[in-house]
Design a protein around this motif. Structure first.
Motif, mmCIF file in Angstrom:
data_model
loop_
_atom_site.group_PDB
_atom_site.id
_atom_site.type_symbol
_atom_site.label_atom_id
_atom_site.label_comp_id
_atom_site.label_asym_id
_atom_site.label_seq_id
_atom_site.Cartn_x
_atom_site.Cartn_y
_atom_site.Cartn_z
ATOM 1 N N GLY A 36 8.812 -41.313 102.077
ATOM 2 C CA GLY A 36 8.767 -40.510 100.941
ATOM 3 C C GLY A 36 9.591 -41.255 99.879
ATOM 4 O O GLY A 36 10.696 -41.344 100.066
ATOM 5 N N VAL A 37 8.839 -41.706 98.845
ATOM 6 C CA VAL A 37 9.374 -42.300 97.882
ATOM 7 C C VAL A 37 9.788 -41.332 96.731
ATOM 8 O O VAL A 37 8.722 -40.747 95.981
ATOM 9 N N VAL A 38 11.166 -41.001 96.472
ATOM 10 C CA VAL A 38 11.251 -40.110 95.578
ATOM 11 C C VAL A 38 11.124 -40.195 94.218
ATOM 12 O O VAL A 38 11.265 -41.548 93.592
ATOM 13 N N SER A 39 10.444 -39.530 93.386
ATOM 14 C CA SER A 39 9.753 -39.552 92.018
ATOM 15 C C SER A 39 11.092 -39.704 91.255
ATOM 16 O O SER A 39 12.408 -39.554 91.364
ATOM 17 N N ASP A 40 10.681 -40.382 89.925
ATOM 18 C CA ASP A 40 11.737 -40.797 88.865
ATOM 19 C C ASP A 40 12.418 -39.213 88.594
ATOM 20 O O ASP A 40 13.601 -39.273 88.641
ATOM 21 N N GLU A 41 11.480 -38.262 88.681
ATOM 22 C CA GLU A 41 12.129 -37.184 87.962
ATOM 23 C C GLU A 41 13.073 -36.311 89.205
ATOM 24 O O GLU A 41 14.178 -35.843 88.630
ATOM 25 N N MET A 42 12.654 -36.480 90.290
ATOM 26 C CA MET A 42 13.664 -35.802 91.398
ATOM 27 C C MET A 42 14.899 -36.661 91.340
ATOM 28 O O MET A 42 16.021 -36.183 91.757
ATOM 29 N N THR A 43 14.698 -38.047 91.185
ATOM 30 C CA THR A 43 15.903 -39.179 91.095
ATOM 31 C C THR A 43 16.927 -38.822 90.188
ATOM 32 O O THR A 43 18.018 -38.462 90.261
ATOM 33 N N LEU A 44 16.225 -38.446 89.110
ATOM 34 C CA LEU A 44 17.166 -38.001 87.713
ATOM 35 C C LEU A 44 17.752 -36.749 88.132
ATOM 36 O O LEU A 44 19.180 -36.448 87.873
ATOM 37 N N MET A 45 17.244 -35.747 88.706
ATOM 38 C CA MET A 45 17.760 -34.507 88.994
ATOM 39 C C MET A 45 18.724 -34.574 89.895
ATOM 40 O O MET A 45 19.996 -34.043 89.941
ATOM 41 N N ALA A 46 18.532 -35.413 91.171
ATOM 42 C CA ALA A 46 19.465 -35.552 92.177
ATOM 43 C C ALA A 46 20.862 -36.411 91.994
ATOM 44 O O ALA A 46 21.826 -36.105 92.171
ATOM 45 N N LYS A 47 20.583 -37.687 91.265
ATOM 46 C CA LYS A 47 21.513 -38.606 91.167
ATOM 47 C C LYS A 47 21.890 -38.837 89.605
ATOM 48 O O LYS A 47 23.126 -39.689 89.528
ATOM 49 N N GLY A 48 21.232 -38.109 88.760
ATOM 50 C CA GLY A 48 21.689 -38.399 87.091
ATOM 51 C C GLY A 48 21.209 -39.634 86.645
ATOM 52 O O GLY A 48 21.916 -39.829 85.508
#
Length: 140
Positions: A36-48
């Motif tokens: 599962g390759v985490v999307s840019d949006e989900m990465t921004l939400m999770a990691k800032g």
């Protein structure tokens, strides 16, 4: 005999040996591995921060790893929603999650649907965060 399906989520940004190790070790513990390759949006939400490498390119890289049978974009924040769309029997996480509040939550959620959480050794000396720092890449 039923195939054991595994799921290995990750951002897989600045692909490095730690990513390869996780995918290799995960594939050894299942018959079919979904990355599962985490999307840019989900990465921004999770990691800032957003990944350096765009999602389409990260998917292309990960999908060509021999250990990976299938690569999917992870575009929702709840891993149970991912599981509903791409059923799996075991989810693989780095052992840096073991014993943490987020790891405990993940274990409780997946225990309710019969999915095992399996921790794999985290490659501490190499990480995308470390690579970003060395390369002078600031959060975007």
């Amino acid at each position: 005999m039923t195939k054991r399906v595994g799921y290995a989520p990750g951002v897989y940004d600045l692909f490095h040996i730690g990513h390869l190790n996780i995918l290799r070790r995960a594939s050894e513990r299942c018959d079919h591995l979904i990355a599962g390759v985490v999307s840019d949006e989900m990465t921004l939400m999770a990691k800032g921060k957003t990944p350096v490498v765009p999602l389409s390119e990260r998917l292309e890289i990960v999908s060509h790893i021999d250990f990976v049978d299938e690569a999917v974009a992870e575009t929702v924040p709840d891993k149970l929603d991912v599981w509903a769309d791409h059923p799996f029997d075991v989810i693989f996480k780095g052992d840096d999650w073991r014993g943490t509040a987020k790891g405990d939550r993940l274990e409780r959620k997946f225990a309710k649907v019969g999915v095992e959480v399996f921790y794999l050794p985290y490659t501490a000396h190499t990480s995308s965060t470390h690579l970003r720092s060395v390369l002078g890449i600031t959060a975007s």
